[in-house]
Design a protein around this motif. Structure first.
Motif, PDB file in Angstrom:
ATOM      1  N   GLU A 356      -6.335  -5.598  -3.396  1.00 42.35           N
ATOM      2  CA  GLU A 356      -6.844  -4.423  -4.099  1.00 42.35           C
ATOM      3  C   GLU A 356      -7.342  -3.403  -3.073  1.00 42.35           C
ATOM      4  OE1 GLU A 356     -10.393  -4.912  -6.410  1.00 42.35           O
ATOM      5  OE2 GLU A 356     -11.088  -6.584  -5.145  1.00 42.35           O
ATOM      6  N   LEU A 411      -2.054   0.817  -4.477  1.00 40.38           N
ATOM      7  CA  LEU A 411      -1.882  -0.614  -4.747  1.00 40.38           C
ATOM      8  C   LEU A 411      -2.195  -0.838  -6.231  1.00 40.38           C
ATOM      9  CD1 LEU A 411      -1.110  -3.224  -3.261  1.00 40.38           C
ATOM     10  CD2 LEU A 411      -3.549  -3.713  -3.018  1.00 40.38           C
ATOM     11  N   SER A 415      -0.946  -6.085  -7.919  1.00 46.05           N
ATOM     12  CA  SER A 415      -0.032  -6.057  -6.776  1.00 46.05           C
ATOM     13  C   SER A 415      -0.789  -6.444  -5.512  1.00 46.05           C
ATOM     14  CB  SER A 415       0.574  -4.658  -6.619  1.00 46.05           C
ATOM     15  OG  SER A 415       1.293  -4.277  -7.776  1.00 46.05           O
ATOM     16  N   SER A 416      -0.028  -6.672  -4.462  1.00 52.46           N
ATOM     17  CA  SER A 416      -0.621  -7.011  -3.161  1.00 52.46           C
ATOM     18  C   SER A 416       0.267  -6.476  -2.060  1.00 52.46           C
ATOM     19  CB  SER A 416      -0.782  -8.523  -3.021  1.00 52.46           C
ATOM     20  OG  SER A 416       0.498  -9.161  -3.076  1.00 52.46           O
ATOM     21  N   LYS A 417      -0.291  -6.422  -0.865  1.00 55.56           N
ATOM     22  CA  LYS A 417       0.474  -5.975   0.306  1.00 55.56           C
ATOM     23  C   LYS A 417       0.231  -6.994   1.413  1.00 55.56           C
ATOM     24  CE  LYS A 417       2.473  -2.814   0.414  1.00 55.56           C
ATOM     25  NZ  LYS A 417       3.926  -2.536   0.166  1.00 55.56           N
ATOM     26  N   PHE A 427       0.892   0.972   5.305  1.00 52.24           N
ATOM     27  CA  PHE A 427      -0.134   0.777   4.285  1.00 52.24           C
ATOM     28  C   PHE A 427      -1.509   0.612   4.929  1.00 52.24           C
ATOM     29  CE2 PHE A 427      -2.771  -1.888   1.622  1.00 52.24           C
ATOM     30  CZ  PHE A 427      -2.610  -1.342   0.360  1.00 52.24           C
ATOM     31  N   HIS A 431      -4.943   2.708   4.360  1.00 54.31           N
ATOM     32  CA  HIS A 431      -6.185   2.026   4.019  1.00 54.31           C
ATOM     33  C   HIS A 431      -7.294   2.367   5.029  1.00 54.31           C
ATOM     34  CE1 HIS A 431      -9.034  -1.074   2.852  1.00 54.31           C
ATOM     35  NE2 HIS A 431      -9.047  -1.494   4.124  1.00 54.31           N
TER      36      HIS A 431
END
Length: 633
Positions: A356, A411, A415-417, A427, A431
């Motif tokens: 998140e 995001l 979902s996730s990365k 990403f 962030h």
């Protein structure tokens, strides 16, 4: 004078015709009668109209020129002047706003047009004046000195000093005055077309500074571009908290990113400018599309998220002491890593996985006509923002946002990365920037009876606050904060120490300083309208004079040869046959009038009757010019 004309054979001819052929055969008088008969044959008086020969085209053409040649010239010259003035205006209008290629010839050509208009209008007025002059000399008696002025004033302005001309031939004097005044219309021509500094815009290809955040992906210690920096730091295999499989995981914003963030947020002049791609231009504009995250804010009734300090709306002014408060919905460590990663071992598969992105919570108070408190939650979105970047000289004047298109949350929920994904480093850069922004905004401002307010946030360093009471200057704080965040992204374009900063070709509108033609039609239009209006009046007067005269008149030598052969003039100019100047007062003071000569011989043949200048008692008015002309053809 011919003897036969002094003893006209008309009576003999008539008598001969009455006595019959017997008298014709008289031998004693045969020869004279033969001459008289021939003369009668040359001058038939009562020949029936049907027996007269038809007029040739030459006589028709001569009649046309007599009645219509000069009126046609007057009208044609006026029309040429009218269309010349219109053409002059259209020519200058066509030059207006055009770049100056030649500073001399357009003005010269305009001046030539102005003089052409002047020549045509003056020529038309002069023809009208001649007809007016001949009309008044037929109706009034003038001194010869006044007649000199009447027929010479168009070429010598000194004639206007002659009192009799001014008062006895007033209309003619006014028309003659226009001959000298109308050329003044040419004076206004040069002043209506000037050269001024202006701008020319042309489109060309420029090498502009851009930012491409996809270059973050794959950039590491083994990359070639080591003299530049990435936007975030990563934990690698062997570093504390790193994954055992050697995959990079997010650690914190890079020092270069922190530097550009501080510069952009603490300046009062907007984003940091890149260098202009058009150094020699007066202005340079090009479009800029940025694919960067933006904060999208929505109003809330109450604070939410983890809310570490337990803020609530009742704490906002006027019911509470807080005028501003901000925090992240999820607690992060000093580098922006989620606290959950601290409890993971290097062998944990979830280490470095973002599940998140914290939202930004903001509460603020504005004070205009009263206290207004608001709360908003801002979510980080992928977006495409379009700008028009304009440089004036070497300084960036504006980066004007023209459009913004939200794509989706950076995001989305659920979902996730993960570190093994191709765009993980890009990403992480997003962030890192968002974490610095949330950290910059975090804290609060509280009211204080003594100090006015106490600030516990770095945001107080911006120009968004009223320094006297700590209240925000903008009712829509989220919009102001969103603009501040976008200024940071725009500032990254100028940072040549970032690996993601590149140069690309783009179409630029270049504004260059040039000389332009400037046309001010007022004086040209005014001068031409006055000149043409007066000429119309004079042409109407001239047309009336043509009508009254019944024929065209000029002031040429041949005209005066035909109109000055009278016994009165022969007697008057004795001793002055050379016409030398000055003339005696006897000549100049003599009064003459133009008309049909009155002679004792009214029995003269019609062809012998003449019109000329003579003493007033020796001429009579020409009642019908057509009849007089037809009798003398």
């Amino acid at each position: 004078m011919d003897t036969n004309l002094q003893h006209p054979p008309v009576a003999l001819t008539t008598e001969s015709s009455q006595t019959g052929s017997s008298e014709t055969n008289n031998g004693a008088a045969g020869v004279p009668l033969k001459e008289d008969t021939d003369l009668v044959e040359q001058r038939p008086i009562n020949t029936p109209e049907s027996s007269q020969p038809q007029r040739s085209w030459k006589s028709i053409w001569a009649g046309f020129k007599l009645h219509y040649d000069m009126p046609s010239q007057m009208v044609i010259l006026f029309l040429l002047g009218l269309f010349g003035a219109l053409g002059h205006h259209l020519y200058y209008q066509g030059l207006h706003g055009q770049e100056v290629q030649d500073t001399e010839w357009p003005v010269r050509f305009g001046t030539a047009l102005s003089f052409f208009v002047k020549i045509c209008l003056v020529g038309s007025v002069e023809i009208a004046y001649k007809q007016q002059a001949w009309l008044i000399v037929k109706t009034r008696t003038f001194k010869i000195s006044t007649l000199d002025v009447i027929f010479s004033v168009c070429s010598s302005p000194f004639g206007f000093a002659h009192p009799e001309f001014l008062f006895e031939a007033f209309i003619a004097a006014v028309i003659a005055g226009l001959v000298w005044i109308l050329p003044l219309c040419a004076i206004a021509s040069p002043s209506t077309l000037t050269i001024q500094d202006g701008d020319r815009i042309r489109t060309t290809t420029c090498n502009v500074s851009m930012i491409d955040f996809t270059r973050e992906n794959g950039f590491g210690l083994d990359s070639d571009d080591q003299d530049r920096a990435g936007m975030s730091y990563w934990d690698t295999y062997g570093s504390p908290g790193a994954r055992e499989d050697g995959i990079y995981t997010y650690a914190s914003p890079s020092s270069e990113l922190r530097r550009i963030f501080q510069l952009s947020t603490l300046t009062y002049t907007g984003p940091i400018s890149p260098s202009t791609p058009c150094p020699s231009a007066k202005a340079c504009t090009y479009p800029l599309n940025l694919s960067t995250p933006v904060y999208h804010c929505e109003q809330r009734q109450e604070f939410g998220g983890e809310n570490p300090l337990g803020y609530n709306k009742s704490q906002l002014v006027p019911t509470g002491p807080v005028s501003y408060a901000s925090y992240s919905s999820v607690n992060e460590d000093i580098g922006g890593k989620p606290f959950a990663w601290k409890n993971m071992t290097p062998s944990t598969q979830e280490l470095g996985v973002f599940t998140e992105i914290p939202t930004l919570w903001v509460g603020w108070v504005t004070k205009s006509s009263g206290y207004h408190s608001s709360i908003a939650e801002c979510t980080l979105y992928d977006a495409i923002t379009t700008y028009n970047v304009t440089f004036f000289g070497s300084n960036q004047a504006a980066m004007h946002q023209t459009a913004i298109s939200l794509v989706n949350p950076l995001l989305p929920n659920g979902s996730s990365k993960a570190p093994w994904e191709e765009d993980y480093q890009q990403f992480s850069a997003y962030h890192a920037a968002a974490y610095m922004f949330r950290s910059f905004l975090s804290g609060n401002i509280t009211s204080d009876p003594l100090a006015g307010f106490i600030d516990r946030t770095d945001l107080i360093q911006t120009n968004l606050f009223d320094n006297a009471n700590g209240y925000f200057l903008y009712d829509d704080l989220p919009e102001a904060l969103g603009e501040l965040f976008q200024h940071f992204w725009l500032s990254t374009i100028s940072d040549s120490r970032l690996h993601s900063q590149i140069n690309r070709s783009a179409l630029c509108d270049i504004t260059e300083s040039v000389l332009l033609w400037q046309y001010n039609p007022f004086w040209l239009a005014l001068s031409y309208l006055v000149a043409i209006g007066l000429t119309i009046v004079v042409v109407l007067i001239g047309s009336y004079c043509f009508y009254k005269n019944g024929y065209s008149m000029d002031i040429t030598f041949s005209t005066f040869v035909a109109t000055s052969r009278s016994p009165d003039l022969d007697k008057l100019v004795e001793g002055h046959y050379l016409g030398h100047h000055p003339k005696s007062r006897d000549i100049l003071d003599a009064k003459l009038k133009f008309g049909e000569l009155v002679t004792p011989s009214d029995q003269l043949p019609l062809r012998e009757r003449r019109a000329a200048f003579a003493f007033p008692n020796n001429v009579k008015r020409i009642n019908s010019s057509k009849e007089f002309l037809s009798k003398n053809e």
